[in-house]
Design a protein around this motif. Structure first.
Motif, PDB file in Angstrom:
ATOM      1  N   SER A 107       2.963  10.787   4.999  1.00 58.44           N
ATOM      2  CA  SER A 107       2.497  11.610   3.880  1.00 58.44           C
ATOM      3  C   SER A 107       2.389  10.839   2.567  1.00 58.44           C
ATOM      4  CB  SER A 107       3.396  12.835   3.706  1.00 58.44           C
ATOM      5  OG  SER A 107       4.711  12.431   3.418  1.00 58.44           O
ATOM      6  N   ALA A 108       3.090   9.734   2.427  1.00 56.18           N
ATOM      7  CA  ALA A 108       3.014   8.943   1.192  1.00 56.18           C
ATOM      8  C   ALA A 108       1.708   8.160   1.152  1.00 56.18           C
ATOM      9  CB  ALA A 108       4.193   7.978   1.116  1.00 56.18           C
ATOM     10  N   LEU A 109       1.170   7.997  -0.054  1.00 53.39           N
ATOM     11  CA  LEU A 109       0.020   7.116  -0.220  1.00 53.39           C
ATOM     12  C   LEU A 109       0.531   5.683  -0.182  1.00 53.39           C
ATOM     13  CD1 LEU A 109      -1.928   8.818  -3.161  1.00 53.39           C
ATOM     14  CD2 LEU A 109      -2.426   8.959  -0.714  1.00 53.39           C
ATOM     15  N   LEU A 110      -0.010   4.868   0.710  1.00 52.24           N
ATOM     16  CA  LEU A 110       0.365   3.462   0.750  1.00 52.24           C
ATOM     17  C   LEU A 110      -0.618   2.692  -0.112  1.00 52.24           C
ATOM     18  CD1 LEU A 110       1.399   2.748   4.443  1.00 52.24           C
ATOM     19  CD2 LEU A 110       2.788   3.465   2.518  1.00 52.24           C
ATOM     20  N   THR A 111      -0.067   1.962  -1.055  1.00 47.96           N
ATOM     21  CA  THR A 111      -0.861   1.243  -2.036  1.00 47.96           C
ATOM     22  C   THR A 111      -0.539  -0.238  -1.962  1.00 47.96           C
ATOM     23  OG1 THR A 111      -0.878   3.163  -3.475  1.00 47.96           O
ATOM     24  CG2 THR A 111      -1.355   1.051  -4.502  1.00 47.96           C
ATOM     25  N   TYR A 112      -1.585  -1.048  -1.899  1.00 48.08           N
ATOM     26  CA  TYR A 112      -1.420  -2.485  -1.741  1.00 48.08           C
ATOM     27  C   TYR A 112      -2.064  -3.257  -2.873  1.00 48.08           C
ATOM     28  CZ  TYR A 112      -0.294  -1.210   3.037  1.00 48.08           C
ATOM     29  OH  TYR A 112       0.283  -0.645   4.141  1.00 48.08           O
ATOM     30  N   ASP A 113      -1.290  -4.190  -3.430  1.00 54.07           N
ATOM     31  CA  ASP A 113      -1.848  -5.209  -4.317  1.00 54.07           C
ATOM     32  C   ASP A 113      -2.219  -6.359  -3.378  1.00 54.07           C
ATOM     33  OD1 ASP A 113      -2.316  -7.419  -5.933  1.00 54.07           O
ATOM     34  OD2 ASP A 113      -0.532  -7.136  -7.167  1.00 54.07           O
ATOM     35  N   ILE A 114      -3.507  -6.636  -3.272  1.00 54.47           N
ATOM     36  CA  ILE A 114      -3.980  -7.669  -2.336  1.00 54.47           C
ATOM     37  C   ILE A 114      -4.642  -8.834  -3.072  1.00 54.47           C
ATOM     38  CG2 ILE A 114      -4.154  -6.150  -0.335  1.00 54.47           C
ATOM     39  CD1 ILE A 114      -7.179  -5.905  -0.925  1.00 54.47           C
ATOM     40  N   ARG A 155      -6.747  -4.525   7.412  1.00 52.73           N
ATOM     41  CA  ARG A 155      -7.024  -3.232   8.055  1.00 52.73           C
ATOM     42  C   ARG A 155      -6.982  -2.154   6.983  1.00 52.73           C
ATOM     43  NH1 ARG A 155      -3.914  -1.777  13.156  1.00 52.73           N
ATOM     44  NH2 ARG A 155      -4.919   0.184  12.589  1.00 52.73           N
ATOM     45  N   TRP A 156      -8.150  -1.803   6.494  1.00 58.28           N
ATOM     46  CA  TRP A 156      -8.259  -0.845   5.400  1.00 58.28           C
ATOM     47  C   TRP A 156      -7.678   0.514   5.769  1.00 58.28           C
ATOM     48  CZ3 TRP A 156      -9.378  -3.215   1.042  1.00 58.28           C
ATOM     49  CH2 TRP A 156     -10.101  -4.413   1.102  1.00 58.28           C
ATOM     50  N   ASP A 157      -7.685   0.859   7.064  1.00 58.70           N
ATOM     51  CA  ASP A 157      -7.181   2.160   7.501  1.00 58.70           C
ATOM     52  C   ASP A 157      -5.660   2.286   7.338  1.00 58.70           C
ATOM     53  OD1 ASP A 157      -7.115   0.194   9.690  1.00 58.70           O
ATOM     54  OD2 ASP A 157      -6.376   1.846  10.938  1.00 58.70           O
ATOM     55  N   LEU A 158      -4.963   1.200   7.080  1.00 61.52           N
ATOM     56  CA  LEU A 158      -3.510   1.246   6.928  1.00 61.52           C
ATOM     57  C   LEU A 158      -3.060   1.510   5.492  1.00 61.52           C
ATOM     58  CD1 LEU A 158      -2.481  -1.698   9.276  1.00 61.52           C
ATOM     59  CD2 LEU A 158      -2.418   0.767   9.748  1.00 61.52           C
ATOM     60  N   GLY A 159      -3.997   1.696   4.591  1.00 61.05           N
ATOM     61  CA  GLY A 159      -3.640   1.950   3.202  1.00 61.05           C
ATOM     62  C   GLY A 159      -4.520   3.012   2.589  1.00 61.05           C
ATOM     63  N   ASP A 160      -4.087   3.488   1.453  1.00 62.66           N
ATOM     64  CA  ASP A 160      -4.843   4.509   0.711  1.00 62.66           C
ATOM     65  C   ASP A 160      -5.438   3.979  -0.570  1.00 62.66           C
ATOM     66  OD1 ASP A 160      -4.311   6.986   2.345  1.00 62.66           O
ATOM     67  OD2 ASP A 160      -2.269   6.281   1.997  1.00 62.66           O
ATOM     68  N   TYR A 162      -8.306   9.725  -3.179  1.00 64.88           N
ATOM     69  CA  TYR A 162      -9.234  10.324  -4.149  1.00 64.88           C
ATOM     70  C   TYR A 162      -8.910  11.807  -4.342  1.00 64.88           C
ATOM     71  CZ  TYR A 162     -13.522  11.474  -6.606  1.00 64.88           C
ATOM     72  OH  TYR A 162     -14.422  11.903  -7.541  1.00 64.88           O
ATOM     73  N   ASP A 163      -8.678  12.529  -3.240  1.00 66.93           N
ATOM     74  CA  ASP A 163      -8.331  13.947  -3.332  1.00 66.93           C
ATOM     75  C   ASP A 163      -7.008  14.150  -4.072  1.00 66.93           C
ATOM     76  OD1 ASP A 163     -10.654  14.606  -1.972  1.00 66.93           O
ATOM     77  OD2 ASP A 163      -9.643  14.885  -0.031  1.00 66.93           O
ATOM     78  N   LYS A 164      -6.046  13.273  -3.822  1.00 66.46           N
ATOM     79  CA  LYS A 164      -4.768  13.348  -4.529  1.00 66.46           C
ATOM     80  C   LYS A 164      -4.985  13.138  -6.028  1.00 66.46           C
ATOM     81  CE  LYS A 164      -0.214  12.836  -5.213  1.00 66.46           C
ATOM     82  NZ  LYS A 164       0.778  13.861  -5.155  1.00 66.46           N
ATOM     83  N   ALA A 209      11.846  11.237   1.478  1.00 66.92           N
ATOM     84  CA  ALA A 209      10.792  11.795   2.342  1.00 66.92           C
ATOM     85  C   ALA A 209       9.621  12.343   1.535  1.00 66.92           C
ATOM     86  CB  ALA A 209      11.375  12.888   3.232  1.00 66.92           C
ATOM     87  N   ASP A 210       9.892  12.793   0.303  1.00 70.01           N
ATOM     88  CA  ASP A 210       8.832  13.393  -0.506  1.00 70.01           C
ATOM     89  C   ASP A 210       8.192  12.425  -1.499  1.00 70.01           C
ATOM     90  OD1 ASP A 210      11.016  13.151  -2.171  1.00 70.01           O
ATOM     91  OD2 ASP A 210      10.782  15.140  -3.072  1.00 70.01           O
ATOM     92  N   ILE A 211       8.399  11.137  -1.314  1.00 66.17           N
ATOM     93  CA  ILE A 211       7.828  10.157  -2.254  1.00 66.17           C
ATOM     94  C   ILE A 211       6.302  10.233  -2.199  1.00 66.17           C
ATOM     95  CG2 ILE A 211       7.653   8.094  -0.784  1.00 66.17           C
ATOM     96  CD1 ILE A 211       9.259   8.114  -4.250  1.00 66.17           C
ATOM     97  N   GLU A 212       5.658  10.148  -3.354  1.00 62.96           N
ATOM     98  CA  GLU A 212       4.205  10.291  -3.405  1.00 62.96           C
ATOM     99  C   GLU A 212       3.465   9.010  -3.052  1.00 62.96           C
ATOM    100  OE1 GLU A 212       2.847  12.833  -6.923  1.00 62.96           O
ATOM    101  OE2 GLU A 212       4.878  12.133  -7.473  1.00 62.96           O
ATOM    102  N   LEU A 213       4.008   7.874  -3.476  1.00 67.05           N
ATOM    103  CA  LEU A 213       3.305   6.608  -3.324  1.00 67.05           C
ATOM    104  C   LEU A 213       4.310   5.509  -3.000  1.00 67.05           C
ATOM    105  CD1 LEU A 213       0.512   5.160  -5.476  1.00 67.05           C
ATOM    106  CD2 LEU A 213       2.635   3.878  -5.351  1.00 67.05           C
ATOM    107  N   ILE A 214       3.938   4.650  -2.070  1.00 65.50           N
ATOM    108  CA  ILE A 214       4.729   3.460  -1.766  1.00 65.50           C
ATOM    109  C   ILE A 214       3.875   2.255  -2.143  1.00 65.50           C
ATOM    110  CG2 ILE A 214       5.832   2.079   0.035  1.00 65.50           C
ATOM    111  CD1 ILE A 214       6.327   4.726   1.560  1.00 65.50           C
TER     112      ILE A 214
END
Length: 188
Positions: A119-126, A136-141, A167-169, A87-92
């Protein structure tokens, strides 16, 4: 590079507040490392279903992060709901379209993941998606890619686009973290 950044911004319709942090060399692998160094202070989670998603996971381990993974057979769809993600993972980390296998994450599954892990930052290699299909850019960080696949350009140029939340993170993580090279920092 300025022309490339302006063109990418124009054609991509990024969400409000999203920014291209950098156009970097050498391509997506360096963008993976920069993402991890800027946005993760201790732990990341990686879906591994091919060579490039494996590289993202391996990179996290190599730079000393607690990197967890859920590896599936490379020729089968990702059953992400069976993954044990803390639950506390920072990034997926997700490789949206895995070049080595051709597997792609359907948008409806990405929507469910965003809802399940807000709460996790979702990160995509696209790398194999950007320019080939709407995203959909709103689905990732964090969105990272290299230009040699769908843009059909020579390899060696990667892009990072980050949400205001990512960016804030990064600003928070970089306060407490030394040893991040200037060319990798989101705040320079």
């Amino acid at each position: 590079i300025a022309y490339s950044v302006a063109s990418i911004t124009h054609i991509s319709s990024f969400c409000s507040g999203f920014r291209i942090i950098m156009a970097i060399q050498p391509s997506a692998t360096a963008a993976m490392e920069a993402t991890l160094r800027n946005t993760v202070s201790s732990s990341s989670f990686h879906f591994v279903h091919g060579a490039f998603s494996k590289r993202f996971f391996t990179t996290a381990r190599q730079i000393g992060l607690k990197a967890l993974s859920y590896e599936t057979e490379w020729h089968k769809a990702i059953d992400w709901e069976n993954a044990d993600i803390p639950a506390d993972i920072e990034l997926i980390a997700i490789t949206h379209t895995e070049t080595s296998t051709g597997l792609m994450w359907p948008e409806e599954e990405i929507v469910k993941m965003r809802e399940a892990y807000p709460s996790a930052l979702l990160t995509y290699d696209i790398t194999s998606s950007c320019g080939a299909m709407p995203l959909r850019w709103d689905l990732g960080d964090v969105w990272l890619w290299s230009v040699q696949k769908c843009f059909g350009l020579p390899s060696g140029l990667g892009f990072l686009v980050v949400s205001p939340r990512a960016y804030d993170k990064a600003l928070d993580v970089l306060k407490d973290k030394g040893g991040v090279a200037g060319w990798q920092r989101f705040d320079i």
